[in-house]
Motif scaffolding. Structure first.
Motif, PDB file in Angstrom:
ATOM      1  N   PHE A  89       0.829  -1.205   0.000  1.00 15.53           N
ATOM      2  CA  PHE A  89       0.000   0.000   0.000  1.00 15.53           C
ATOM      3  C   PHE A  89       0.864   1.256   0.000  1.00 15.53           C
ATOM      4  CE2 PHE A  89      -3.013  -3.079   1.336  1.00 15.53           C
ATOM      5  CZ  PHE A  89      -4.256  -2.592   0.969  1.00 15.53           C
ATOM      6  N   SER A  90       0.499   2.217  -0.833  1.00 17.79           N
ATOM      7  CA  SER A  90       1.137   3.526  -0.774  1.00 17.79           C
ATOM      8  C   SER A  90       0.217   4.466  -0.017  1.00 17.79           C
ATOM      9  CB  SER A  90       1.416   4.064  -2.175  1.00 17.79           C
ATOM     10  OG  SER A  90       2.537   3.384  -2.704  1.00 17.79           O
ATOM     11  N   GLU A  91       0.836   5.505   0.526  1.00 23.70           N
ATOM     12  CA  GLU A  91       0.067   6.401   1.375  1.00 23.70           C
ATOM     13  C   GLU A  91      -0.473   7.591   0.587  1.00 23.70           C
ATOM     14  OE1 GLU A  91       0.406   8.713   5.654  1.00 23.70           O
ATOM     15  OE2 GLU A  91       2.192   8.433   4.445  1.00 23.70           O
ATOM     16  N   ALA A  92      -1.763   7.813   0.720  1.00 22.69           N
ATOM     17  CA  ALA A  92      -2.402   8.951   0.056  1.00 22.69           C
ATOM     18  C   ALA A  92      -2.677  10.041   1.080  1.00 22.69           C
ATOM     19  CB  ALA A  92      -3.716   8.507  -0.587  1.00 22.69           C
ATOM     20  N   ILE A  93      -2.723  11.282   0.623  1.00 26.24           N
ATOM     21  CA  ILE A  93      -3.269  12.367   1.437  1.00 26.24           C
ATOM     22  C   ILE A  93      -4.295  13.075   0.563  1.00 26.24           C
ATOM     23  CG2 ILE A  93      -2.818  14.500   2.699  1.00 26.24           C
ATOM     24  CD1 ILE A  93      -0.037  13.545   3.287  1.00 26.24           C
ATOM     25  N   THR A  94      -5.543  13.079   1.003  1.00 30.49           N
ATOM     26  CA  THR A  94      -6.591  13.721   0.209  1.00 30.49           C
ATOM     27  C   THR A  94      -7.143  14.899   1.010  1.00 30.49           C
ATOM     28  OG1 THR A  94      -8.406  12.376   1.064  1.00 30.49           O
ATOM     29  CG2 THR A  94      -7.181  11.468  -0.775  1.00 30.49           C
ATOM     30  N   TYR A  95      -7.837  15.786   0.322  1.00 37.35           N
ATOM     31  CA  TYR A  95      -8.361  16.977   0.989  1.00 37.35           C
ATOM     32  C   TYR A  95      -9.409  16.615   2.039  1.00 37.35           C
ATOM     33  CZ  TYR A  95      -6.045  19.902  -2.479  1.00 37.35           C
ATOM     34  OH  TYR A  95      -5.109  20.525  -3.245  1.00 37.35           O
ATOM     35  N   SER A  96      -9.449  17.391   3.106  1.00 40.31           N
ATOM     36  CA  SER A  96     -10.418  17.156   4.181  1.00 40.31           C
ATOM     37  C   SER A  96     -11.808  17.612   3.789  1.00 40.31           C
ATOM     38  CB  SER A  96     -10.001  17.905   5.450  1.00 40.31           C
ATOM     39  OG  SER A  96      -8.738  17.474   5.867  1.00 40.31           O
ATOM     40  N   PHE A  97     -11.899  18.446   2.738  1.00 40.53           N
ATOM     41  CA  PHE A  97     -13.238  18.851   2.307  1.00 40.53           C
ATOM     42  C   PHE A  97     -13.588  18.052   1.067  1.00 40.53           C
ATOM     43  CE2 PHE A  97     -10.237  22.427   2.595  1.00 40.53           C
ATOM     44  CZ  PHE A  97      -9.568  22.270   1.401  1.00 40.53           C
ATOM     45  N   ILE A  98     -14.833  17.562   1.030  1.00 40.11           N
ATOM     46  CA  ILE A  98     -15.256  16.734  -0.102  1.00 40.11           C
ATOM     47  C   ILE A  98     -16.534  17.313  -0.697  1.00 40.11           C
ATOM     48  CG2 ILE A  98     -14.154  14.636   0.750  1.00 40.11           C
ATOM     49  CD1 ILE A  98     -16.937  13.723   1.696  1.00 40.11           C
ATOM     50  N   ASP A  99     -16.841  16.841  -1.873  1.00 40.96           N
ATOM     51  CA  ASP A  99     -18.000  17.338  -2.599  1.00 40.96           C
ATOM     52  C   ASP A  99     -19.294  16.929  -1.895  1.00 40.96           C
ATOM     53  OD1 ASP A  99     -20.070  17.598  -4.784  1.00 40.96           O
ATOM     54  OD2 ASP A  99     -18.265  18.227  -5.866  1.00 40.96           O
ATOM     55  N   ARG A 110     -18.114  20.104   2.168  1.00 37.19           N
ATOM     56  CA  ARG A 110     -18.324  19.274   3.345  1.00 37.19           C
ATOM     57  C   ARG A 110     -16.994  18.853   3.940  1.00 37.19           C
ATOM     58  NH1 ARG A 110     -23.226  20.497   3.283  1.00 37.19           N
ATOM     59  NH2 ARG A 110     -24.752  19.279   2.102  1.00 37.19           N
ATOM     60  N   MET A 111     -16.884  19.009   5.257  1.00 39.91           N
ATOM     61  CA  MET A 111     -15.745  18.414   5.932  1.00 39.91           C
ATOM     62  C   MET A 111     -16.036  16.921   6.006  1.00 39.91           C
ATOM     63  SD  MET A 111     -13.629  20.801   6.347  1.00 39.91           S
ATOM     64  CE  MET A 111     -12.382  20.238   7.512  1.00 39.91           C
ATOM     65  N   ARG A 112     -15.147  16.117   5.488  1.00 44.34           N
ATOM     66  CA  ARG A 112     -15.442  14.704   5.258  1.00 44.34           C
ATOM     67  C   ARG A 112     -15.814  13.953   6.541  1.00 44.34           C
ATOM     68  NH1 ARG A 112      -9.136  12.909   4.116  1.00 44.34           N
ATOM     69  NH2 ARG A 112      -8.389  13.416   6.207  1.00 44.34           N
ATOM     70  N   PRO A 113     -16.897  13.170   6.497  1.00 40.50           N
ATOM     71  CA  PRO A 113     -17.186  12.287   7.621  1.00 40.50           C
ATOM     72  C   PRO A 113     -16.535  10.913   7.403  1.00 40.50           C
ATOM     73  CG  PRO A 113     -19.062  12.350   6.155  1.00 40.50           C
ATOM     74  CD  PRO A 113     -18.008  13.200   5.518  1.00 40.50           C
ATOM     75  N   THR A 114     -15.962  10.711   6.240  1.00 43.01           N
ATOM     76  CA  THR A 114     -15.287   9.461   5.898  1.00 43.01           C
ATOM     77  C   THR A 114     -14.174   9.780   4.916  1.00 43.01           C
ATOM     78  OG1 THR A 114     -15.514   7.486   4.505  1.00 43.01           O
ATOM     79  CG2 THR A 114     -17.255   9.116   4.322  1.00 43.01           C
ATOM     80  N   LEU A 115     -13.102   8.988   4.953  1.00 40.19           N
ATOM     81  CA  LEU A 115     -11.967   9.221   4.063  1.00 40.19           C
ATOM     82  C   LEU A 115     -12.170   8.546   2.697  1.00 40.19           C
ATOM     83  CD1 LEU A 115     -10.888  10.027   6.798  1.00 40.19           C
ATOM     84  CD2 LEU A 115      -8.781   8.783   6.336  1.00 40.19           C
TER      85      LEU A 115
END
Lengths: 363, 696
Positions: free
Chosen positions: B395-405, B443-448
């Motif tokens: 597995f590689s590590e991702a960093i995604t934005y905390s705000f989602i659509d 939206r501040m993400r409730p799930t990644l």
């Protein structure tokens, strides 16, 4: 009177004939089936000429029938031929077996230059790689790692940091707000306040974490990024300690010949304030590398890294610390910028696309 | 800000090259970002921090340069001082109705001017600094602002009703067309410069179009004033109008420099536009009181904060070089900063001035004394183990934005520890941003998971079909109580799809299935130090029915794992199964782990029996395992899964589950007969409690 060796010689002659029929000379060129066939024939001759029922074994039983004075010579004659035949057979079999072994080894030869078989290893994000290195350096220097809320009240994001209402830094259009009035923290300095409230002073912490600013993504801006905040408050802490600490960790990260430079600057939560630069890790301050303008430092020899200063007395007062007794320094810098320079990444947006071809490049 | 090197040299007596000038300024905190040539001049691009409004002019930079180099300013032979009208008379022409917001206001009449183009030296100088030439009078006001830092405004006197000025808050319903030809609504919070009828300028921000200088203007009223900083800032924000003038006023200009600036501009107007100076009015309703900063021992304070030893005498010399005056009181010195400095209020501010003028390079580098052992965050300690396990699995590590659509609203079932079950619709319970810089992402993400799935899609688009990604980060939800800070929860999530990629090879390993995902989830939990987790079937909106498990520990739901629901997969055009998992790391961190306890190694051999059971589709292996335990046979050491078979010899709704039982005693070698008796007891319990049959 001489012994009659005729029957012995007859066996020998017959053997010579039989062994001659085996094309032993061509063993080295034989294929695996041919060699296997030769081996079977050789083994058969071995049984026929050296076994318990061989003709020589039969002749041996006739030793007693010889005149007493001839018995020894007769026996010796048989043994001589037996040794010779055994010798020839052993050599032949060995030769064939060795051929068979070498054919098999040849057939099972493995190309060790083909890459080994292993599942692809994963890779940590470049931000995590740097963050872990930095955390380890500071932990070794006696710092505790801290983090706290990402969604903050204006009090922690601004007021407690000596950014009162009406202050330009506060009214800048940088801060994200939620519909119910909370701010996404725009700097990890918020953790200074949270940590001092929780731990009191003296304190030595660093706080790496996510921060948010309303920047539209482009090559050098992203609306979410990572900062590392450092804080050291104790009796007798001065700017000399700030300089010493920043210089020490930059040396540990970029090498012993790293030089740091402090320039006067302004931040609401520190006084005096300083920005810190370090000598470029590629050109070591010369501004040129391989005869060309150095890329990471754009030819200046210096890389601007972060802000710092002595914690503002209002910040200390906000957490109930007496600024006439305690003093401290704080510093902060962005990890994306540092990663972009360390790994020579030209577009900071790559860090949040999570393209595996990008992630695989870091370790 | 752009600063002309030639212009600087007219103000301060320096013999430095442009590069040396840049170095000297950078050293005292005016970072020169670049130098470029312009028609025989050099333009310095200087980064001026928001506290140093006094440096937003050539005079300001020259003063700093003088202090940094010890060189004097060049005094200018000024125009003959104008004698202001007595304020009683002046009040007939200019009235300040809001002295709290307008601390000083000067007006100067210049008659018989001819509006026309500026001379080339003026055009060049403005252009070198990136300013556009308009006409001689407008250019002069601009020029003096760049020179002295004082914004000013020229009115066409004949267009002012009653030829009078009233400085007052705007009235509700009043509006003004500003110089940029935009009609702007004003209100009582905005200070206006008015004639007898209406606003003719927004104070400190922008003049009005109708009263502005035109080619026909003959008589000019030159306004040079000082407005309250907060008032200008608030008005500028409210109007969403920021100008060079408002930028300076809201940061603070020099209230004692107002008349000088007016004289300078008037003289230039007379020289270049042929006017004649007439009346001058200076309304200064409240006397200026310089702030006082007390310091019992400035040298000691400097050493205490900076570690640098600077004698009291040298401290005073350095402070005097930037215009800070020292007077004595009984027990402490009192320092008064000059009127152009708005940023010196406390002793620490004085210390900064001393230390920067003395040179930050003269501060020593010393490590603080030892304090104690450092420590990592507990979450980081656990995360490092988890990351290393996941890295090993590819597995590689991702960093995604905390705000989602917001399009992901209600499409995913967040973990109950983030978003507890409730009757309220999901969007109302999520943290929402007022606006975003990425369209729709409020939206501040409730799930990644949405972020990770976008990463999967990105990689698919780059023709990478075999993807293993994980992310650790916070998920957010509104607090139950209004006004309380939102909930933040550290999660770890992963996605996997495709086949096992092999390092250095184009060929692939096995295709991943759900059991790979479950296995990785187990490995993550184990790395986090959590054992004894239970996986049970569950229906979740984002997971395919019948291919989803919730993960529980001691009755608390801490995660979920499964195959992405068909609807979500279709929308993302995923044509291969994608497996996703989300685990509540905060829930794991809060658990205390007991250290491992050693168990003696077995001394006697064990006997194993494999048994196949016929079970219905929906029956579970876990029930067989549980039923085996119910038999209460201590000698039955382990029950392990061997195989799950569907196919020939079995009915449509049946599976064959093969299970291995291990029997062992700690004190003797078991005989076949002994094992058989216990084994039959275990089987009986399974058949009875799990309601399965043995396969013959």
């Amino acid at each position: 009177m001489a012994i009659d060796t005729t029957p012995i010689q007859a066996v020998k002659d017959k053997f010579d004939q039989d062994i001659g029929r085996l094309d032993v000379a061509s063993v080295e060129a034989a294929s695996l089936p041919e060699a296997t066939e030769l081996l079977a024939q050789a083994n058969e001759l071995k049984i026929r000429y050296t076994g318990k029922r061989s003709e020589l074994a039969g002749l041996m039983k006739m030793v007693g029938a010889q005149a007493p004075e001839d018995r020894a010579a007769f026996g010796q004659a048989i043994q001589a031929v037996d040794r010779e035949i055994s010798g020839v057979l052993t050599d032949t079999i060995e030769q064939i077996e060795s051929r068979i072994t070498s054919i098999k080894i040849e057939a099972e030869r493995v190309d060790v230059t083909i890459p080994g078989r292993r599942p692809r290893t994963g890779h940590l994000h470049p931000i995590t790689i740097l963050r872990q290195r930095i955390e380890d350096i500071f932990v070794s220097m006696g710092y505790a790692i801290e983090d706290d809320r990402e969604i903050e009240t204006d009090y922690y994001n601004f007021d407690a940091l000596n950014i009162p209402e009406g202050h330009p830094a506060r009214e800048s259009q940088d801060t994200f707000y939620t519909t119910d009035g909370f701010a996404l923290r725009s700097q990890t300095s918020t953790v200074q306040i949270r940590a001092m409230e929780r731990r009191g002073v003296p304190i030595r912490i660093i706080a790496p974490g996510k921060v948010y600013r309303r920047d539209t993504p482009d090559m050098t801006h992203v609306p979410m990024f990572h900062q590392v905040e450092g804080l050291c408050v104790d009796r007798g802490i001065t700017m000399a300690h700030l300089k010493g600490t920043v210089t020490e960790w930059l040396k540990r990260l970029f090498g012993d010949d790293t030089v740091t430079r402090f320039r006067p600057s302004y931040f609401p939560f520190t006084e005096p304030s300083a920005e810190f630069d370090f000598s470029c890790f590629v050109c070591h301050g010369s501004g040129t590398s391989n005869g060309e303008r150095c890329r990471p430092c754009k030819g200046s020899g210096w890389i601007e890294l972060g802000g710092s200063g002595m914690v503002h007395p209002n910040v200390l007062r906000a957490v109930g610390v007496d600024p006439s007794v305690y003093s401290g320094f704080a510093f902060g810098f962005g990890l994306e910028r540092m990663a972009a320079m360390t790994f020579n990444i030209d577009d900071i947006r790559h860090m949040f696309e999570n393209d595996v071809r990008f992630l695989e490049q870091f370790r | 800000m752009n600063i002309s090197y030639n212009w600087l040299k007219e103000i301060v007596d320096i013999e430095l090259s442009p590069e040396e000038t840049a170095k000297a300024l950078t050293r005292v905190g005016l970072a020169v970002e670049g130098i470029h040539g312009h028609k025989g001049d050099h333009v310095l691009d200087i980064d001026i921090t928001s506290n140093r409004s006094d440096c937003l002019s050539h005079l300001g930079i020259a003063r700093e340069l003088g202090a940094a180099t010890g060189r004097p300013l060049i005094s200018r032979t000024g125009s003959a001082a104008t004698v202001p009208l007595p304020s009683v008379l002046a009040g007939d022409t200019v009235r300040i109705e809001a002295p709290d917001l307008c601390h000083r206001f000067t007006a100067r009449l210049i008659r018989n001017v001819s509006i026309g183009p500026s001379p080339s030296w003026l055009v060049d100088r403005l252009e070198s600094l990136g300013e556009r030439s308009i006409n001689n009078v407008a250019d002069i006001t601009n020029y003096v602002m760049l020179e002295l830092g004082q914004p000013m405004h020229a009115f066409d006197l004949d267009k002012l009703q009653g030829q009078r000025i009233v400085v007052r808050p705007a009235r509700p319903g009043e509006s003004i067309k500003t110089l940029d030809e935009v009609d702007r609504e004003l209100d009582e919070s905005i200070l206006a410069v008015c004639d007898t009828e209406k606003p003719v300028a927004i104070a400190g921000i922008m003049g009005g179009f109708d009263s502005g200088i035109t080619a026909e203007t003959r008589n000019v009223l030159l306004e040079v004033a000082y407005f309250d900083r907060d008032s200008i800032r608030a008005a500028s924000r409210k109007l969403k109008l920021s100008t060079e003038a408002s930028y300076r006023f809201e940061r603070g200009v020099d209230i004692l420099n107002v008349v000088t600036a007016s004289e300078r501009a008037a003289q230039l107007i007379c020289d270049l536009a042929g006017g004649e100076e007439a009346e001058f009015l200076d309304m200064f309703p409240r006397a200026y009181m310089p702030p006082e900063v007390r310091s019992a021992n400035i040298s000691a304070a400097t050493q205490r904060l900076s570690g640098v030893q600077v004698s009291s005498e040298r401290c005073d010399v350095l402070l005097a070089s930037i215009g800070v005056e020292r007077t004595e009181s009984n027990d402490a010195a009192i320092y008064s900063p000059p009127s152009w400095r708005h940023d010196i209020a406390i002793e620490e501010d004085l210390v900064e001035e001393i230390v920067r003028l003395n040179g930050y390079e003269n501060i020593e580098s010393v490590l603080p004394p030892a304090f104690g052992a450092g420590e990592h965050l507990r979450s980081e300690t656990i995360l490092r183990r988890v990351r290393s396990v996941l890295e090993g699995f590819g597995f590689s590590e991702a960093i995604t934005y905390s705000f989602i659509d917001e399009k992901y609203d209600s499409r995913f079932q967040p973990l109950p520890s983030v978003l507890p079950i409730s009757d309220l619709p999901e969007p109302e319970r999520l943290v929402t941003l007022r606006d975003s810089v990425i369209e729709g992402a409020v939206r501040m993400r409730p799930t990644l998971l949405p972020g990770l799935l976008e990463a999967v899609r990105h990689n698919f688009n780059q023709s990478e079909r075999n993807i293993l990604l994980f992310e650790s980060g916070k998920a957010f939800a509104k607090a139950d109580t209004p006004g309380e800070a939102p909930a933040e929860r550290l999660l770890l999530s992963f996605v996997m799809t495709g086949s096992m990629p092999l390092e250095g090879r184009a060929s692939l390993g096995r295709a991943y299935d759900l059991y790979d995902a479950i296995g990785i989830a187990e490995a993550v939990l184990e790395a986090a130090g959590v054992t004894g987790c239970i996986f049970r079937p569950v229906e979740l909106v984002h997971l395919r029915s019948g291919r989803a498990a919730k993960i529980a520990k001691d009755g608390v739901e801490i995660g979920s794992v499964g195959q992405l629901a068909d609807a979500l997969a279709d929308e993302s055009k995923f044509r291969q199964p994608v497996f996703v998992c989300e685990i509540d790391l905060d829930g794991l961190i809060s658990r205390e782990n007991s250290p491992p306890a050693y168990r003696p190694l077995p001394r006697f051999p064990s006997v194993v029996r494999d048994v196949s059971f016929v079970v219905k589709r929906q029956q579970r292996y876990a029930d067989i395992e549980a039923a085996a335990k119910m038999a209460g046979q201590a000698i039955c050491r382990s029950v392990k899964f061997v195989d799950d078979f569907v196919g020939s010899g079995l009915a449509e709704d049946e599976r064959s589950l093969t299970v291995r039982f291990e029997y062992r005693s700690d004190d003797r070698t078991l005989t076949e007969d002994e094992v058989e008796v216990i084994h039959q007891a275990v089987l009986a319990s399974i058949i009875q409690n799990a309601q399965v049959t043995m396969r013959m």
